[in-house]
Design an enzyme around this catalytic site. Structure first.
Site, PDB file in Angstrom:
ATOM      1  N   SER A   6       0.851  -1.197   0.000  1.00  0.00           N
ATOM      2  CA  SER A   6       0.000   0.000   0.000  1.00  0.00           C
ATOM      3  C   SER A   6       0.882   1.240   0.000  1.00  0.00           C
ATOM      4  O   SER A   6       1.652   1.468   0.937  1.00  0.00           O
ATOM      5  CB  SER A   6      -0.895   0.004   1.238  1.00  0.00           C
ATOM      6  OG  SER A   6      -1.372   1.318   1.454  1.00  0.00           O
ATOM      7  N   HIS A  31      -1.149  -1.334  -4.384  1.00  0.00           N
ATOM      8  CA  HIS A  31      -2.413  -0.928  -3.753  1.00  0.00           C
ATOM      9  C   HIS A  31      -2.406   0.589  -3.527  1.00  0.00           C
ATOM     10  O   HIS A  31      -1.503   1.122  -2.892  1.00  0.00           O
ATOM     11  CB  HIS A  31      -2.545  -1.675  -2.424  1.00  0.00           C
ATOM     12  CG  HIS A  31      -3.834  -1.482  -1.711  1.00  0.00           C
ATOM     13  ND1 HIS A  31      -4.971  -2.217  -2.002  1.00  0.00           N
ATOM     14  CD2 HIS A  31      -4.185  -0.640  -0.704  1.00  0.00           C
ATOM     15  CE1 HIS A  31      -5.951  -1.834  -1.197  1.00  0.00           C
ATOM     16  NE2 HIS A  31      -5.511  -0.877  -0.404  1.00  0.00           N
ATOM     17  N   ASP A  33      -4.607   3.805  -2.088  1.00  0.00           N
ATOM     18  CA  ASP A  33      -5.717   4.154  -1.203  1.00  0.00           C
ATOM     19  C   ASP A  33      -6.235   5.550  -1.486  1.00  0.00           C
ATOM     20  O   ASP A  33      -5.523   6.535  -1.297  1.00  0.00           O
ATOM     21  CB  ASP A  33      -5.254   4.052   0.257  1.00  0.00           C
ATOM     22  CG  ASP A  33      -4.984   2.613   0.663  1.00  0.00           C
ATOM     23  OD1 ASP A  33      -5.951   1.822   0.659  1.00  0.00           O
ATOM     24  OD2 ASP A  33      -3.826   2.283   0.946  1.00  0.00           O
ATOM     25  N   MET A  35      -8.937   8.371  -0.504  1.00  0.00           N
ATOM     26  CA  MET A  35      -9.817   8.779   0.604  1.00  0.00           C
ATOM     27  C   MET A  35     -10.316  10.198   0.354  1.00  0.00           C
ATOM     28  O   MET A  35      -9.553  11.055  -0.109  1.00  0.00           O
ATOM     29  CB  MET A  35      -9.046   8.741   1.926  1.00  0.00           C
ATOM     30  CG  MET A  35      -8.365   7.407   2.192  1.00  0.00           C
ATOM     31  SD  MET A  35      -7.608   7.370   3.816  1.00  0.00           S
ATOM     32  CE  MET A  35      -6.679   5.831   3.708  1.00  0.00           C
ATOM     33  N   HIS A  64      -8.188   1.209  -4.204  1.00  0.00           N
ATOM     34  CA  HIS A  64      -9.141   1.016  -3.103  1.00  0.00           C
ATOM     35  C   HIS A  64      -9.814   2.358  -2.811  1.00  0.00           C
ATOM     36  O   HIS A  64      -9.204   3.259  -2.253  1.00  0.00           O
ATOM     37  CB  HIS A  64      -8.341   0.493  -1.889  1.00  0.00           C
ATOM     38  CG  HIS A  64      -9.127   0.354  -0.635  1.00  0.00           C
ATOM     39  ND1 HIS A  64      -8.526   0.149   0.597  1.00  0.00           N
ATOM     40  CD2 HIS A  64     -10.469   0.368  -0.388  1.00  0.00           C
ATOM     41  CE1 HIS A  64      -9.452   0.052   1.536  1.00  0.00           C
ATOM     42  NE2 HIS A  64     -10.642   0.193   0.966  1.00  0.00           N
ATOM     43  N   MET A  66     -12.045   4.681  -0.858  1.00  0.00           N
ATOM     44  CA  MET A  66     -12.725   4.934   0.419  1.00  0.00           C
ATOM     45  C   MET A  66     -13.388   6.297   0.288  1.00  0.00           C
ATOM     46  O   MET A  66     -12.971   7.302   0.884  1.00  0.00           O
ATOM     47  CB  MET A  66     -11.692   4.912   1.562  1.00  0.00           C
ATOM     48  CG  MET A  66     -11.268   3.496   1.921  1.00  0.00           C
ATOM     49  SD  MET A  66      -9.686   3.444   2.798  1.00  0.00           S
ATOM     50  CE  MET A  66      -8.583   3.465   1.391  1.00  0.00           C
ATOM     51  N   MET A 135     -11.579  -5.659   5.333  1.00  0.00           N
ATOM     52  CA  MET A 135     -10.716  -4.756   6.105  1.00  0.00           C
ATOM     53  C   MET A 135     -10.375  -5.398   7.443  1.00  0.00           C
ATOM     54  O   MET A 135     -11.255  -5.883   8.158  1.00  0.00           O
ATOM     55  CB  MET A 135     -11.412  -3.408   6.354  1.00  0.00           C
ATOM     56  CG  MET A 135     -11.631  -2.538   5.126  1.00  0.00           C
ATOM     57  SD  MET A 135     -10.153  -2.169   4.158  1.00  0.00           S
ATOM     58  CE  MET A 135      -9.102  -1.341   5.371  1.00  0.00           C
ATOM     59  N   GLY A 140      -8.891   4.240   6.878  1.00  0.00           N
ATOM     60  CA  GLY A 140      -8.595   5.661   7.074  1.00  0.00           C
ATOM     61  C   GLY A 140      -7.121   5.957   7.276  1.00  0.00           C
ATOM     62  O   GLY A 140      -6.630   6.979   6.820  1.00  0.00           O
ATOM     63  N   PHE A 141      -6.435   5.035   7.960  1.00  0.00           N
ATOM     64  CA  PHE A 141      -5.037   5.312   8.289  1.00  0.00           C
ATOM     65  C   PHE A 141      -4.193   4.044   8.233  1.00  0.00           C
ATOM     66  O   PHE A 141      -4.690   2.951   8.520  1.00  0.00           O
ATOM     67  CB  PHE A 141      -4.947   5.914   9.701  1.00  0.00           C
ATOM     68  CG  PHE A 141      -5.700   7.204   9.822  1.00  0.00           C
ATOM     69  CD1 PHE A 141      -5.104   8.413   9.481  1.00  0.00           C
ATOM     70  CD2 PHE A 141      -7.032   7.205  10.229  1.00  0.00           C
ATOM     71  CE1 PHE A 141      -5.822   9.603   9.559  1.00  0.00           C
ATOM     72  CE2 PHE A 141      -7.760   8.386  10.312  1.00  0.00           C
ATOM     73  CZ  PHE A 141      -7.151   9.597   9.976  1.00  0.00           C
ATOM     74  N   GLY A 143      -0.761   1.847   9.565  1.00  0.00           N
ATOM     75  CA  GLY A 143      -0.062   1.649  10.833  1.00  0.00           C
ATOM     76  C   GLY A 143      -0.916   1.224  12.014  1.00  0.00           C
ATOM     77  O   GLY A 143      -0.493   1.327  13.158  1.00  0.00           O
ATOM     78  N   ASP A 173      -6.679  -6.180   4.282  1.00  0.00           N
ATOM     79  CA  ASP A 173      -6.012  -4.868   4.274  1.00  0.00           C
ATOM     80  C   ASP A 173      -6.032  -4.287   5.683  1.00  0.00           C
ATOM     81  O   ASP A 173      -7.093  -4.054   6.243  1.00  0.00           O
ATOM     82  CB  ASP A 173      -6.774  -3.967   3.290  1.00  0.00           C
ATOM     83  CG  ASP A 173      -6.155  -2.590   3.123  1.00  0.00           C
ATOM     84  OD1 ASP A 173      -5.081  -2.315   3.693  1.00  0.00           O
ATOM     85  OD2 ASP A 173      -6.759  -1.781   2.381  1.00  0.00           O
ATOM     86  N   GLY A 195       1.072  -1.907   4.112  1.00  0.00           N
ATOM     87  CA  GLY A 195       1.683  -0.589   3.979  1.00  0.00           C
ATOM     88  C   GLY A 195       2.943  -0.502   4.806  1.00  0.00           C
ATOM     89  O   GLY A 195       4.061  -0.660   4.306  1.00  0.00           O
TER      90      GLY A 195
HETATM   91  C1  DX5 Z   1      -6.278   1.820   5.433  1.00  0.00           C
HETATM   92  C2  DX5 Z   1      -5.812   1.457   4.046  1.00  0.00           C
HETATM   93  C3  DX5 Z   1      -4.697   0.500   4.012  1.00  0.00           C
HETATM   94  C4  DX5 Z   1      -3.445   0.976   4.715  1.00  0.00           C
HETATM   95  C5  DX5 Z   1      -2.825  -0.231   5.318  1.00  0.00           C
HETATM   96  O1  DX5 Z   1      -7.455   2.520   5.360  1.00  0.00           O
HETATM   97  O2  DX5 Z   1      -6.876   0.893   3.297  1.00  0.00           O
HETATM   98  O3  DX5 Z   1      -4.404   0.064   2.691  1.00  0.00           O
HETATM   99  O4  DX5 Z   1      -2.510   1.590   3.891  1.00  0.00           O
HETATM  100  O5  DX5 Z   1      -1.714   0.169   6.039  1.00  0.00           O
HETATM  101  P1  DX5 Z   1      -1.006  -0.827   7.062  1.00  0.00           P
HETATM  102  O6  DX5 Z   1      -0.527  -2.010   6.293  1.00  0.00           O
HETATM  103  O7  DX5 Z   1       0.097   0.012   7.614  1.00  0.00           O
HETATM  104  O8  DX5 Z   1      -2.028  -1.204   8.084  1.00  0.00           O
HETATM  105 ZN    ZN Z   2      -6.393  -0.046   1.325  1.00  0.00          ZN
END
Ligand code: DX5
Ligand code: ZN
Length: 215
Positions: A6, A31, A33, A35, A64, A66, A135, A140-141, A143, A173, A195
């Site tokens: 990601s 991937h 993201d 948002m 993806h 969102m 999910m 949203g974030f 880490g 994810d 990610g």
């Molecule tokens: C979260 C995203 C993910 C995110 C995953 O909303 O959809 O793709 O980047 O990040 P990690 O792998 O750090 O949880």
């Molecule tokens: Zn994602």
């Protein structure tokens, strides 16, 4: 399993090079993201960035969405070079119309479910999609911590697909790293998005390889 790094955790000032780095290190999909600050409380990238980084790899772009109204943006992401577009069942666009729109642009469609949404929410669409994304964090974030209690949903969807002789990729994810990938593999996951687990690893190729092995 396939590994889909990601870009949310990459160095945004050199996204093209970061894509080449994970491509060389064994990534299967990239991937991205998207948002909108409404569907999730964060803003990231739009079609202009997807289009700008498209020439850096031939790997599939797994976009993806969102966002509240995915249907309104399918053409933009198709023009930008998406290969797979996933959107949330919790979003506000008509699900069937959005799947049809994605297909009409020659792109592979997928549905995503948030942690509080049951597996059954996607059952009526299983014969129309290429991938289901479960999910394993609240979207949203990057880490955040992996929610292992989401994995039974993966297994349930996988079994439902098998029962109906449907071939659908099961993707997870959120919070995936070499530590959590084995549990995903056991649950029947086909594609791991990661990610921080990939971009912040000391050895990118080793992290990708470990996630793909899932042991
Ligand atoms: C979260 C995203 C993910 C995110 C995953 O909303 O959809 O793709 O980047 O990040 P990690 O792998 O750090 O949880
Ligand atoms: Zn994602």
């Amino acid at each position: 399993m396939k590994a889909a790094p990601s870009l949310l955790s990459c160095d945004f000032s050199k996204m093209g090079e970061e894509i080449q780095r994970v491509d060389r290190a064994g990534a299967d999909w990239i991937h991205l993201d998207v948002m909108d600050g409404h569907f999730v409380p964060n803003l990231t990238i739009g079609p202009a960035i997807v289009s700008a980084v498209r020439p850096y790899t031939r790997l599939p772009f797994d976009v993806h969405l969102m966002i509240d109204y995915p249907l309104d943006y399918i053409d933009s992401f198709a023009d930008a070079g998406a290969d797979i577009i996933t959107f949330h069942v919790e979003a506000k666009s008509d699900i069937k119309k959005t799947i049809e729109k994605i297909k009409s642009r020659g792109i592979k469609p997928g549905l995503v479910i948030k942690p509080k949404t049951p597996a059954e929410a996607v059952y009526e669409y299983l014969d129309e999609v290429y991938v289901i994304l479960v999910m394993t964090v609240e979207p949203g974030f990057g880490g955040q911590s992996f929610m292992a209690d989401m994995l039974p949903k993966v297994t349930a969807i996988k079994e439902e697909c098998a029962r109906r002789s449907l071939e659908v990729y099961l993707e997870v994810d959120g919070g995936i790293s070499e530590k959590t990938a084995p549990a995903a593999a056991n649950a029947g996951v086909d594609v791991c998005v990661s990610g921080t687990g990939i971009f912040k690893a000391k050895d990118t190729a080793a992290a990708i390889s470990a996630i793909k092995k899932g042991i």
